[in-house]
Design an enzyme around this catalytic site. Sequence first.
Site, mmCIF file in Angstrom:
data_model
loop_
_atom_site.group_PDB
_atom_site.id
_atom_site.type_symbol
_atom_site.label_atom_id
_atom_site.label_comp_id
_atom_site.label_asym_id
_atom_site.label_seq_id
_atom_site.Cartn_x
_atom_site.Cartn_y
_atom_site.Cartn_z
ATOM 1 N N CYS A 1 18.626 -67.458 -43.188
ATOM 2 C CA CYS A 1 17.500 -68.411 -43.286
ATOM 3 C C CYS A 1 18.377 -69.439 -44.604
ATOM 4 O O CYS A 1 17.567 -69.433 -45.552
ATOM 5 C CB CYS A 1 16.276 -67.820 -43.528
ATOM 6 S SG CYS A 1 15.946 -66.562 -42.511
ATOM 7 N N PRO B 1 17.113 -74.732 -48.090
ATOM 8 C CA PRO B 1 17.708 -76.181 -47.822
ATOM 9 C C PRO B 1 19.192 -76.103 -48.354
ATOM 10 O O PRO B 1 19.899 -77.098 -48.411
ATOM 11 C CB PRO B 1 16.980 -77.006 -48.819
ATOM 12 C CG PRO B 1 16.205 -76.135 -49.790
ATOM 13 C CD PRO B 1 16.086 -74.584 -49.060
ATOM 14 N N GLY B 2 19.520 -74.910 -48.589
ATOM 15 C CA GLY B 2 21.175 -74.885 -48.873
ATOM 16 C C GLY B 2 21.668 -74.566 -50.408
ATOM 17 O O GLY B 2 22.817 -74.063 -50.326
ATOM 18 N N GLY B 3 20.879 -74.175 -51.158
ATOM 19 C CA GLY B 3 21.129 -73.956 -52.650
ATOM 20 C C GLY B 3 21.756 -72.579 -52.632
ATOM 21 O O GLY B 3 23.123 -72.437 -53.121
ATOM 22 N N LYS B 4 21.302 -71.597 -51.852
ATOM 23 C CA LYS B 4 21.976 -70.328 -52.244
ATOM 24 C C LYS B 4 23.254 -70.283 -51.232
ATOM 25 O O LYS B 4 24.393 -69.562 -51.717
ATOM 26 C CB LYS B 4 21.304 -69.186 -51.534
ATOM 27 C CG LYS B 4 19.808 -68.961 -52.257
ATOM 28 C CD LYS B 4 18.987 -67.964 -51.753
ATOM 29 C CE LYS B 4 17.679 -67.707 -52.411
ATOM 30 N NZ LYS B 4 16.668 -69.044 -52.261
ATOM 31 N N GLU C 1 20.219 -71.969 -39.795
ATOM 32 C CA GLU C 1 18.936 -72.588 -40.159
ATOM 33 C C GLU C 1 18.253 -72.896 -38.885
ATOM 34 O O GLU C 1 18.885 -73.799 -37.951
ATOM 35 C CB GLU C 1 19.426 -73.611 -41.157
ATOM 36 C CG GLU C 1 17.816 -74.443 -41.292
ATOM 37 C CD GLU C 1 16.876 -73.648 -41.926
ATOM 38 O OE1 GLU C 1 15.530 -73.924 -41.145
ATOM 39 O OE2 GLU C 1 16.941 -72.852 -42.659
ATOM 40 N N ASP D 1 17.821 -69.707 -34.027
ATOM 41 C CA ASP D 1 16.489 -68.993 -34.186
ATOM 42 C C ASP D 1 17.206 -67.624 -34.860
ATOM 43 O O ASP D 1 17.748 -66.788 -34.300
ATOM 44 C CB ASP D 1 15.825 -68.491 -33.222
ATOM 45 C CG ASP D 1 14.636 -67.807 -33.272
ATOM 46 O OD1 ASP D 1 14.523 -67.032 -34.400
ATOM 47 O OD2 ASP D 1 13.643 -67.957 -32.415
ATOM 48 N N ASP E 1 16.959 -64.955 -46.826
ATOM 49 C CA ASP E 1 15.889 -65.385 -47.708
ATOM 50 C C ASP E 1 14.728 -65.849 -46.709
ATOM 51 O O ASP E 1 14.524 -66.959 -46.143
ATOM 52 C CB ASP E 1 16.275 -66.507 -48.484
ATOM 53 C CG ASP E 1 15.375 -67.098 -49.580
ATOM 54 O OD1 ASP E 1 14.554 -66.316 -49.636
ATOM 55 O OD2 ASP E 1 15.611 -68.207 -49.857
ATOM 56 N N CYS F 1 10.512 -65.673 -51.801
ATOM 57 C CA CYS F 1 9.897 -66.520 -53.271
ATOM 58 C C CYS F 1 8.508 -66.046 -53.276
ATOM 59 O O CYS F 1 7.658 -66.850 -53.208
ATOM 60 C CB CYS F 1 10.068 -67.798 -53.169
ATOM 61 S SG CYS F 1 9.933 -68.707 -54.679
#
Length: 460
Positions: free
Chosen positions: A291, A294-297, A316, A343, A360, A413
Amino acid sequence: MADPRRKGARRPAPQSGGRPPKPRPSADPTRRAAYDVLTAVRVEGAFTNLLLPQVLRKYSLDGRDAAFTTELASGTIRRQGTYDVIIGACADRPLARIEAKVLDALRLGVHQLLAMRVPDHAAISTTVDLVRSTIGQGPAGFTNAVLRRVGEKPLEEWVRLLAPAKVHEFAAFAHSHPLWVVDALAEAVAATKPDDVRAELDALLAADNVAPKVMLVARPGLATLDELILAGGEPTGRSPYAVELAGGDPSVIPAVAEGRAGVQDEGSQRVALALAAVPLDGRDELWLDLCSGPGGKSALLAAVAAQRGALVLANERQHHRARLVAEGVRAARAGVAGVITGDGTRPAWAAGTFDRVLVDAPCSGLGALRRRPEARWRKTPPEVEELVPLQRALLHTALDGVRPGGVVVYATCSPVLAETRGVVDSVVAVRGDVAVERTEQLWPHRDGCDAMYLAVLRRG
């Protein structure tokens, strides 16, 4: 000549030299910008952290003015639960009868009076000017009267005077959280078995109301800590790649602009690094971020993977977020197998394909309330309950997708038990091929980051 006093008669034009009508005062741009943010959050469902940069540019605010507007808007939204009770105690009418746009301005004025270093006269006069210039004279007089009453007592005295006696209700009012959120966080805190649950809960709720610092990550092999330190960062020691930025716009830092570094909370960094740190026997070539938006990990994992000769596939579900992932990993492309839209509960890959998988999961976000001021007022208990089946399904997908002996990190989170250990325990209970190696709950008041939860699981 017609009698000017007669109904319908035209009044004579003022003689030259007569006093012209007094113009409405213009609102201070910092307050007007904050007011625009509150309006958009209320009316359009905007997100404060995404809207603020646009509004700051609109009003040409930077430096101290930008910092003032950011704190005024974000702080007001965080504390509006407390402020609304205080306003209700000082107004001559029920809160429900105060026009919404007047209430927005009142909240801004109360935040300046009770939580910012703004002199009382300035907080009141600028708010009255804001209301007069945007709404009208009548509401301006009402605003003046309410704020003068609010300014008669400091915040601590208002809390003592108005807070309920019950522990969680007191905490909800004093720290401006919905009661159901306080109950959920208290349960999560108690599960960590601190010596004093009430003190721990108070510290957590207080931390939710402190504006977070901007945290940068130096993606290994692409940027260095020294480079970010020279740009004004300060190492924290909690993540080997993290620096705290004292102020300014991070996008103007070359390493950030080029994608070699990024803005990323330390909790998020630690989740990604937890996956990379688990020892593996045998193959270690292909990793999955299930998942990824937005791409930081994904970007951090790709930088680490590239140094080891491994690749990361980023998946994603939402196409626009997949585009953000692709943009975020552009500098780490040597460690990227691809970015796909799909999915996560219906995988496009065969079982056992990956050596490491990060899931995540979509969650309530109650671990990032300091960073997302409006989130506490939008989330509901049913929304949390509705997420749990999806979280379980994604964890099953991750475990199916990893090879025997491979590892999965499940993260949210959120510290809420239903989304964290509840999901992990329920999935492990129905599978005979997985073991939990460790779990960790991070906290803003203890770890200086979002309240991230992570569990490391190994496929048997």
